[in-house]
Design a protein around this motif. Structure first.
Motif, PDB file in Angstrom:
ATOM      1  N   LYS A 192       0.861  -1.181   0.000  1.00 59.46           N
ATOM      2  CA  LYS A 192       0.000   0.000   0.000  1.00 59.46           C
ATOM      3  C   LYS A 192       0.898   1.231   0.000  1.00 59.46           C
ATOM      4  CE  LYS A 192      -2.408  -0.833   3.748  1.00 59.46           C
ATOM      5  NZ  LYS A 192      -3.459  -0.908   4.803  1.00 59.46           N
ATOM      6  N   SER A 193       0.596   2.171  -0.880  1.00 56.16           N
ATOM      7  CA  SER A 193       1.301   3.455  -0.935  1.00 56.16           C
ATOM      8  C   SER A 193       0.457   4.475  -0.187  1.00 56.16           C
ATOM      9  CB  SER A 193       1.489   3.902  -2.389  1.00 56.16           C
ATOM     10  OG  SER A 193       2.318   3.019  -3.089  1.00 56.16           O
ATOM     11  N   ILE A 194       0.908   4.841   1.005  1.00 54.97           N
ATOM     12  CA  ILE A 194       0.167   5.777   1.846  1.00 54.97           C
ATOM     13  C   ILE A 194       0.909   7.112   1.835  1.00 54.97           C
ATOM     14  CG2 ILE A 194      -0.776   6.209   4.147  1.00 54.97           C
ATOM     15  CD1 ILE A 194      -1.947   3.694   2.732  1.00 54.97           C
ATOM     16  N   VAL A 195       0.234   8.146   1.368  1.00 59.29           N
ATOM     17  CA  VAL A 195       0.845   9.462   1.229  1.00 59.29           C
ATOM     18  C   VAL A 195       0.274  10.404   2.283  1.00 59.29           C
ATOM     19  CG1 VAL A 195       1.280  11.402  -0.324  1.00 59.29           C
ATOM     20  CG2 VAL A 195       1.097   9.079  -1.257  1.00 59.29           C
ATOM     21  N   PHE A 196       1.190  11.076   2.988  1.00 54.63           N
ATOM     22  CA  PHE A 196       0.820  12.112   3.954  1.00 54.63           C
ATOM     23  C   PHE A 196       1.399  13.439   3.491  1.00 54.63           C
ATOM     24  CE2 PHE A 196       0.597   8.372   6.713  1.00 54.63           C
ATOM     25  CZ  PHE A 196      -0.523   8.628   7.480  1.00 54.63           C
ATOM     26  N   ARG A 197       0.917  14.504   4.104  1.00 54.34           N
ATOM     27  CA  ARG A 197       1.471  15.839   3.885  1.00 54.34           C
ATOM     28  C   ARG A 197       2.286  16.213   5.115  1.00 54.34           C
ATOM     29  NH1 ARG A 197       0.545  20.940   5.486  1.00 54.34           N
ATOM     30  NH2 ARG A 197       0.836  22.609   3.969  1.00 54.34           N
ATOM     31  N   GLY A 198       3.543  16.586   4.908  1.00 56.93           N
ATOM     32  CA  GLY A 198       4.352  17.082   6.010  1.00 56.93           C
ATOM     33  C   GLY A 198       3.831  18.440   6.436  1.00 56.93           C
ATOM     34  N   GLU A 199       3.448  18.567   7.698  1.00 59.53           N
ATOM     35  CA  GLU A 199       2.845  19.823   8.170  1.00 59.53           C
ATOM     36  C   GLU A 199       3.849  20.968   8.167  1.00 59.53           C
ATOM     37  OE1 GLU A 199      -0.332  20.456   8.667  1.00 59.53           O
ATOM     38  OE2 GLU A 199      -0.894  18.399   8.232  1.00 59.53           O
ATOM     39  N   ASP A 200       5.129  20.691   8.366  1.00 55.66           N
ATOM     40  CA  ASP A 200       6.144  21.748   8.359  1.00 55.66           C
ATOM     41  C   ASP A 200       6.625  22.036   6.943  1.00 55.66           C
ATOM     42  OD1 ASP A 200       5.971  21.814  11.142  1.00 55.66           O
ATOM     43  OD2 ASP A 200       7.684  20.464  11.404  1.00 55.66           O
ATOM     44  N   SER A 201       6.905  20.991   6.185  1.00 57.75           N
ATOM     45  CA  SER A 201       7.483  21.144   4.845  1.00 57.75           C
ATOM     46  C   SER A 201       6.436  21.401   3.765  1.00 57.75           C
ATOM     47  CB  SER A 201       8.270  19.890   4.470  1.00 57.75           C
ATOM     48  OG  SER A 201       7.386  18.775   4.322  1.00 57.75           O
ATOM     49  N   ALA A 204       7.063  10.708  13.485  1.00 54.32           N
ATOM     50  CA  ALA A 204       8.353  10.601  14.174  1.00 54.32           C
ATOM     51  C   ALA A 204       9.441  10.155  13.198  1.00 54.32           C
ATOM     52  CB  ALA A 204       8.242   9.638  15.350  1.00 54.32           C
ATOM     53  N   VAL A 205       9.105   9.226  12.318  1.00 59.58           N
ATOM     54  CA  VAL A 205      10.050   8.744  11.306  1.00 59.58           C
ATOM     55  C   VAL A 205      10.376   9.863  10.313  1.00 59.58           C
ATOM     56  CG1 VAL A 205      10.260   7.174   9.329  1.00 59.58           C
ATOM     57  CG2 VAL A 205       9.404   6.315  11.504  1.00 59.58           C
ATOM     58  N   ALA A 206       9.367  10.613   9.906  1.00 58.14           N
ATOM     59  CA  ALA A 206       9.547  11.677   8.915  1.00 58.14           C
ATOM     60  C   ALA A 206      10.197  12.926   9.503  1.00 58.14           C
ATOM     61  CB  ALA A 206       8.205  12.036   8.282  1.00 58.14           C
ATOM     62  N   GLY A 207      10.174  13.045  10.825  1.00 57.45           N
ATOM     63  CA  GLY A 207      10.780  14.201  11.470  1.00 57.45           C
ATOM     64  C   GLY A 207       9.908  15.442  11.458  1.00 57.45           C
ATOM     65  N   GLU A 208       8.609  15.263  11.239  1.00 57.87           N
ATOM     66  CA  GLU A 208       7.675  16.382  11.270  1.00 57.87           C
ATOM     67  C   GLU A 208       6.258  15.831  11.443  1.00 57.87           C
ATOM     68  OE1 GLU A 208       7.002  18.553   7.518  1.00 57.87           O
ATOM     69  OE2 GLU A 208       7.949  16.882   6.464  1.00 57.87           O
ATOM     70  N   PRO A 209       5.352  16.627  12.001  1.00 51.71           N
ATOM     71  CA  PRO A 209       3.966  16.172  12.097  1.00 51.71           C
ATOM     72  C   PRO A 209       3.404  15.952  10.697  1.00 51.71           C
ATOM     73  CG  PRO A 209       4.292  18.264  13.280  1.00 51.71           C
ATOM     74  CD  PRO A 209       5.545  17.981  12.523  1.00 51.71           C
ATOM     75  N   LEU A 210       2.519  14.977  10.587  1.00 52.18           N
ATOM     76  CA  LEU A 210       1.923  14.645   9.292  1.00 52.18           C
ATOM     77  C   LEU A 210       0.426  14.878   9.318  1.00 52.18           C
ATOM     78  CD1 LEU A 210       3.797  11.302   8.544  1.00 52.18           C
ATOM     79  CD2 LEU A 210       4.374  13.606   7.747  1.00 52.18           C
ATOM     80  N   GLY A 211      -0.093  15.310   8.191  1.00 52.87           N
ATOM     81  CA  GLY A 211      -1.524  15.500   8.027  1.00 52.87           C
ATOM     82  C   GLY A 211      -1.977  14.824   6.746  1.00 52.87           C
ATOM     83  N   ASN A 227       8.107  13.743  -9.308  1.00 49.92           N
ATOM     84  CA  ASN A 227       9.054  14.475  -8.462  1.00 49.92           C
ATOM     85  C   ASN A 227       9.567  13.550  -7.369  1.00 49.92           C
ATOM     86  OD1 ASN A 227       8.605  17.297  -9.527  1.00 49.92           O
ATOM     87  ND2 ASN A 227       6.515  16.722  -8.997  1.00 49.92           N
ATOM     88  N   PRO A 228      10.780  13.798  -6.895  1.00 45.25           N
ATOM     89  CA  PRO A 228      11.298  12.974  -5.794  1.00 45.25           C
ATOM     90  C   PRO A 228      10.374  13.054  -4.580  1.00 45.25           C
ATOM     91  CG  PRO A 228      13.010  14.414  -6.686  1.00 45.25           C
ATOM     92  CD  PRO A 228      11.709  14.835  -7.307  1.00 45.25           C
ATOM     93  N   ILE A 229      10.315  11.965  -3.842  1.00 47.81           N
ATOM     94  CA  ILE A 229       9.474  11.919  -2.649  1.00 47.81           C
ATOM     95  C   ILE A 229      10.196  11.098  -1.582  1.00 47.81           C
ATOM     96  CG2 ILE A 229       8.158   9.922  -3.481  1.00 47.81           C
ATOM     97  CD1 ILE A 229       5.660  11.189  -2.125  1.00 47.81           C
ATOM     98  N   ARG A 230      10.222  11.621  -0.364  1.00 47.96           N
ATOM     99  CA  ARG A 230      10.829  10.857   0.743  1.00 47.96           C
ATOM    100  C   ARG A 230       9.950   9.641   1.002  1.00 47.96           C
ATOM    101  NH1 ARG A 230      11.448  14.122   5.854  1.00 47.96           N
ATOM    102  NH2 ARG A 230       9.411  14.915   5.247  1.00 47.96           N
ATOM    103  N   THR A 231      10.601   8.468   1.150  1.00 47.68           N
ATOM    104  CA  THR A 231       9.863   7.205   1.215  1.00 47.68           C
ATOM    105  C   THR A 231      10.419   6.301   2.304  1.00 47.68           C
ATOM    106  OG1 THR A 231       9.511   7.371  -1.173  1.00 47.68           O
ATOM    107  CG2 THR A 231       9.082   5.242  -0.165  1.00 47.68           C
ATOM    108  N   TRP A 232       9.501   5.633   3.020  1.00 50.05           N
ATOM    109  CA  TRP A 232       9.866   4.653   4.038  1.00 50.05           C
ATOM    110  C   TRP A 232       9.169   3.337   3.748  1.00 50.05           C
ATOM    111  CZ3 TRP A 232       9.199   9.777   4.877  1.00 50.05           C
ATOM    112  CH2 TRP A 232      10.287  10.447   5.436  1.00 50.05           C
ATOM    113  N   LEU A 233       9.791   2.260   4.222  1.00 47.34           N
ATOM    114  CA  LEU A 233       9.362   0.891   3.912  1.00 47.34           C
ATOM    115  C   LEU A 233       9.010   0.142   5.192  1.00 47.34           C
ATOM    116  CD1 LEU A 233       9.420  -1.106   1.373  1.00 47.34           C
ATOM    117  CD2 LEU A 233      11.608  -1.841   2.294  1.00 47.34           C
ATOM    118  N   ASP A 234       7.860  -0.485   5.194  1.00 49.76           N
ATOM    119  CA  ASP A 234       7.405  -1.333   6.298  1.00 49.76           C
ATOM    120  C   ASP A 234       8.340  -2.539   6.405  1.00 49.76           C
ATOM    121  OD1 ASP A 234       6.004  -3.183   7.913  1.00 49.76           O
ATOM    122  OD2 ASP A 234       4.070  -2.725   6.989  1.00 49.76           O
TER     123      ASP A 234
END
Length: 156
Positions: A46-55, A76-83, A108-115
């Motif tokens: 599953k590709s779950i996309v959030f918006r970084g609240e700071d960035s 916490a993983v992204a280093g910013e609150p997510l919405g 465009n490039p996107i920061r990505t993390w893997l389960d």
């Protein structure tokens, strides 16, 4: 063939892979996609996309189909609150519509993390740029193609 599907195919071919892309109908859930692919639900990426609240940027979490992303842990993983990422942000960042966001072929490039659950399988299936298509990929190739880092971000 849609532009999105072509972009995913090209990304896989450019990475030296022979794409195994399948049309599975309009799968709305990971369970439906797993049924169509005749695999375990956790083999669905599953590709779950959030918006970084700071960035203000979209961030991507690739998770096993049976898992749920915990927004606080993901933040916490992204280093910013997510919405919530709206459809316009997702389209602008990735080039894909909600329901068909592939882990590869982004505009465009996107920061990505893997389960960390995903490498438990020999083969995974991910959206191929449309809600009706999926492609096969090994966990190693998925990590290599996306630059994703394994992290704990799912709900306990």
């Amino acid at each position: 063939m849609s532009k999105s599907l072509k972009r995913v195919r090209a990304a896989l071919e450019d990475a030296g892979l022979t794409p195994d892309i399948r049309e599975v109908g309009q799968s709305r859930t990971a369970a439906e996609a797993a049924e169509a692919a005749a695999c375990h639900i956790d083999q669905i990426v599953k590709s779950i996309v959030f918006r970084g609240e700071d960035s203000g940027a979209a961030v991507l979490f690739l998770t096993a189909g049976g898992n749920r992303v915990d927004a606080a842990r993901a933040g916490a993983v992204a280093g910013e609150p997510l919405g919530k990422a709206d459809a316009a942000l997702i389209r602008a960042q990735t080039g894909f519509a909600i329901g068909g966001v592939a882990p590869v072929g982004h505009l465009n490039p996107i920061r990505t993390w893997l389960d960390p659950r995903l490498p438990d399988f020999d083969l995974l299936w991910a959206a191929a740029g449309t809600p009706r298509h999926i492609f096969a990929v090994t966990p190693a190739d998925l990590a290599r193609l996306t630059g994703a880092h394994a992290a704990e971000f799912t709900a306990p």
